[in-house]
Design an enzyme around this catalytic site. Sequence first.
Site, mmCIF file in Angstrom:
data_model
loop_
_atom_site.group_PDB
_atom_site.id
_atom_site.type_symbol
_atom_site.label_atom_id
_atom_site.label_comp_id
_atom_site.label_asym_id
_atom_site.label_seq_id
_atom_site.Cartn_x
_atom_site.Cartn_y
_atom_site.Cartn_z
ATOM 1 N N SER A 227 43.590 40.757 44.395
ATOM 2 C CA SER A 227 42.295 40.861 45.065
ATOM 3 C C SER A 227 41.437 39.668 44.669
ATOM 4 O O SER A 227 41.441 39.251 43.510
ATOM 5 C CB SER A 227 41.608 42.168 44.653
ATOM 6 N N ARG B 99 25.979 41.044 42.352
ATOM 7 C CA ARG B 99 25.801 42.394 42.891
ATOM 8 C C ARG B 99 24.343 42.833 43.010
ATOM 9 O O ARG B 99 23.943 43.376 44.042
ATOM 10 C CB ARG B 99 26.607 43.406 42.073
#
Length: 404
Positions: A181, A96
């Site tokens: 997911s 990230r």
Amino acid sequence: MAQPKGTVVLAYSGGLDTSCILVWLKEQGYNVIAYLANIGQKEDFEAARKKALALGAKKVYIEDISKEFVEEFIWPAVQANALYEDRYLLGTALARPCIARKLVEIAQREGAQYVAHGATGKGNDQVRFELTCYALCPKIKVVAPWRLPEFYQRFPGRPELMDYAKKHGIPVPVTPQTPWSMDENLMHISYEAGILENPKVIDHGRPASMAATGLRVSRVPMKVTNAGDGATHCSALELFVYLNNVAGKHGVGRIDIVENRFVGMKSRGIYETPAGTILYHAHLDIEAFTMDREVRKIKQGLALKFSELVYNGFWHSPECEFLRHCIARSQEAVEGTVRLSIFKGQVYILGRESPRSLYNEELVSMNVQGDYEPADATGFININSLRLKEYHRLQSKVTVKQDE
């Protein structure tokens, strides 16, 4: 249409959520620039570009940041032996800040006041993205649709998002979605949500066979050699991709955990981190071989704090920068080669050698006395037993008084 609001750079994946967010941002009056990071995931990037332009993106950036991800984010984590809550190798947490750094760079290049992302309001990624953005560009403004009432009240569930996609000509999957997911990058693949939210649901691993590898470490991984055919891989990216391929075939690095999110809730995740797992074990081994005992104890404490900071999104904090410097300094003598095998999901260390080894074979040998006087151990034991004797002597007195 809403009043013009300026330009926003959207961290775009090409999936349903960020595709809908792209169109929704245009509805709100933003000029949208889409940014898709190539961080090692299997993706048709050209198809994603065409899709974003078709949905109304003013411009599309596809940035290959794989090399910098390995060298500037994964390698420091390997040096640290970073492990969150004793098990998680931080694949998403490391990706990230790397993705967000380029997001800010593009926003500054384009003169955009805003950046946007598709992270949910319950997870860690919103924190990781935004802390990086604010650290690198304090004046940037973040649009987080999944935290805006006008967005999440309009789309309380996936059916509403699917209806919106069909209404606006956003391509939707024609086959049923996987019931969870998935997020993929060079470091790992993670699975969460959907049916996995029930911690009793079983995730089945996969069988594997065996392979042997030699790995050379000099502060950071330098070379990997396949013991079978002698093939070598030296560049950071090539080495990491090779380890991912060979270890992935053997089921290495697959874990099923319940972890503590920074926002305060527990979540279940399933992670596959093949290369990261091999490097963790190899580096841990050569570090123990070459590093002083007391230095290593201090370094272990630094690694624990480093892992927490990375997981919580503080990669660009002053304390995390300080820790990275300290950890890098500890690695100056960490050099050598580890021979290992992978078999049925496990990593086995077979041997190691190093020009900086602190291992003295003669000193430790049971067959040679070496430069060591066994009689000295008597005083060593006596001194160390003094504290124990005094503690238990006092406890005996206290027990006697209580019994009277």
